[in-house]
Motif scaffolding. Sequence first.
Motif, mmCIF file in Angstrom:
data_model
loop_
_atom_site.group_PDB
_atom_site.id
_atom_site.type_symbol
_atom_site.label_atom_id
_atom_site.label_comp_id
_atom_site.label_asym_id
_atom_site.label_seq_id
_atom_site.Cartn_x
_atom_site.Cartn_y
_atom_site.Cartn_z
ATOM 1 N N VAL A 1 27.317 129.852 -4.865
ATOM 2 C CA VAL A 1 27.250 130.264 -3.469
ATOM 3 C C VAL A 1 28.215 129.420 -2.632
ATOM 4 O O VAL A 1 28.240 128.198 -2.739
ATOM 5 C CB VAL A 1 25.817 130.116 -2.918
ATOM 6 N N THR A 2 28.995 130.090 -1.791
ATOM 7 C CA THR A 2 29.917 129.406 -0.883
ATOM 8 C C THR A 2 29.548 129.754 0.552
ATOM 9 O O THR A 2 29.419 130.932 0.896
ATOM 10 C CB THR A 2 31.378 129.825 -1.153
ATOM 11 N N VAL A 3 29.380 128.720 1.385
ATOM 12 C CA VAL A 3 28.987 128.926 2.776
ATOM 13 C C VAL A 3 29.896 128.114 3.687
ATOM 14 O O VAL A 3 30.645 127.243 3.236
ATOM 15 C CB VAL A 3 27.523 128.495 3.025
ATOM 16 N N VAL A 4 29.830 128.393 4.976
ATOM 17 C CA VAL A 4 30.490 127.568 5.995
ATOM 18 C C VAL A 4 29.406 126.749 6.674
ATOM 19 O O VAL A 4 28.535 127.302 7.349
ATOM 20 C CB VAL A 4 31.234 128.438 7.025
ATOM 21 N N HIS A 5 29.423 125.439 6.441
ATOM 22 C CA HIS A 5 28.417 124.558 7.040
ATOM 23 C C HIS A 5 28.695 124.433 8.530
ATOM 24 O O HIS A 5 29.824 124.162 8.945
ATOM 25 C CB HIS A 5 28.467 123.179 6.376
ATOM 26 N N ARG A 6 27.664 124.615 9.349
ATOM 27 C CA ARG A 6 27.836 124.623 10.803
ATOM 28 C C ARG A 6 26.991 123.554 11.472
ATOM 29 O O ARG A 6 25.846 123.302 11.078
ATOM 30 C CB ARG A 6 27.448 125.996 11.360
ATOM 31 N N ALA A 7 27.535 122.961 12.525
ATOM 32 C CA ALA A 7 26.834 121.908 13.262
ATOM 33 C C ALA A 7 25.636 122.436 14.029
ATOM 34 O O ALA A 7 24.795 121.652 14.466
ATOM 35 C CB ALA A 7 27.800 121.215 14.228
ATOM 36 N N ASP A 8 25.546 123.758 14.201
ATOM 37 C CA ASP A 8 24.373 124.325 14.868
ATOM 38 C C ASP A 8 23.300 124.736 13.865
ATOM 39 O O ASP A 8 22.315 125.381 14.227
ATOM 40 C CB ASP A 8 24.756 125.504 15.760
ATOM 41 N N ASN A 9 23.487 124.363 12.587
ATOM 42 C CA ASN A 9 22.513 124.615 11.526
ATOM 43 C C ASN A 9 22.244 126.107 11.341
ATOM 44 O O ASN A 9 21.133 126.517 11.003
ATOM 45 C CB ASN A 9 21.189 123.880 11.795
#
Length: 525
Positions: free
Chosen positions: A507-515
């Motif tokens: 799985v590939t995701v974009v980690h975001r500071a807004d969770n």
Amino acid sequence: MFRHAIASMLAAVLVAAPALQAKTLRWASQGDILTFDPHSQNEGLNNTANSYVYEPLITYNEKFELEPALAVKWSQDTPLIWRFELRKGVKFHDGTPFTADDVVYSIERALQPTSNFSAYTAAIQGARKIDDHTVLIVTSAPNPVLLRQLPELRMMSRAWSEKHKVTTPTNFVQKQESYAVRNANGTGPFILKSREVDIRTVFVENPNWWGKSTKKGNVTEIVYTPVKSDATRTAALLSGELDFVLDPPPQDLARLKTNPSVKVVEGAENRTIFLGFDQFRDELLFSDVKGKNPFKDLRVRQALYHAINIEAIQKSVMRGSSDPTGAILQRAVNGWTKEAHQRLPFDQKKARELLAQAGYPNGFSFTLDCPNNRYINDEEVCKALVTMWAQVGLKASLNAMPRATYFPKIQKYDTSAYLLGWGVPTFDALYSLQSLARTVGKGGDGNFNLGRVSNPEFDKLVDAMKSEVDQKKRNDLIARALLLHNQNVMHIPLHNQVIPWAMRRNVTVVHRADNRLEARWVRIE
């Protein structure tokens, strides 16, 4: 037990359509989605789920830069009027066209008293239709952060709302039910297929989504399952029954990082965990103090602060997944200052002295309200606080509960002391200062000021920064407000969360500071 439950819940999906397995995203966190009324409850996980279905005029890209969504262009006609050109050919999930009428309706709906999105409608007076694809948004004063507010204002179908009698936002605080709570009709990349409260929610790809040709991910179905137990979430991820866990327990991170079938992605979240106290009532609820409210005394609030060993919480409770702070907002937020970041030191002797000076040499009792399935180790943090306060003579009783019960309770001011986490979707300090500490009023003022703090000097600073367009002057106003907040201990900041996401290796995701897990960016190989 959970493994069998998950397996049975997903059996139909996995057996009936094996060719789509790689495109079904099965994910979990500890709490359930609260409502699908997009203007009812402003809460992180809830906003994530709603964003799969409902879209705003403007959205964020992976770097939190503004980009077109349902609006393709925008410009400022005057300091008080913004013009938006709408995307043509967009349809709601029920097949009806998206037009300017829906925008005007959605903004007016978000402005209603039962809406929990007043922080995003601040200074907005209303909207006017020019033609089917042109809308004006009118503000009462120049608003330097309007464009940063709009990504959280989602568009609804006026016709659908009228048909199902949901033209007023559902009153979440009063636990009101409506058709919009468990049903949805947006323009977004996913369609709400089924909703089983506290069991699972299923979304399927919108085949007519306007952005399908540029979609970066390959997920065609989303199965969301709330799983309160830390051990069960971890076990389900390791066994392959889940693809992604939003909130892996800190105590399991080392094990997850060494497992070859799993990977962990970490980063700072722009969310601050803090404590609030009733500073309004003349007599404190849920306390053995009668006839007065000890939390109105600055010395008592300082004593509570000095009694907290934040390093112990970081090390023993959070296992390093926290960034201790004295500021009510995180470093990535515009307006943050190093001065505001400084905490009052851990000093039990000072805490006892302050309590004695305030007239409580033997302490007093009160109740601490706390969620048990919203933030990282939230109940464990509260347990640690209760123990630390006991060491200086304060007898706090912990009242921990699920988030679906917790938020309506504290939003009715039915609390003496509470733990809350506050993210900043606008990435600007006004969102926090106006919502959390300005005197309760209209247009987003104090909409989450649950201790009903009131300070005229602070209010003046917040009101000034709402319309100040000179960035240097505006940041000076913010800096002064942050220091005033700290000097008066309006809240006790604890830490900014450091958020790990755990997922299967494929799985590939974009980690975001807004969770926020942005499903349209997820790829499953």
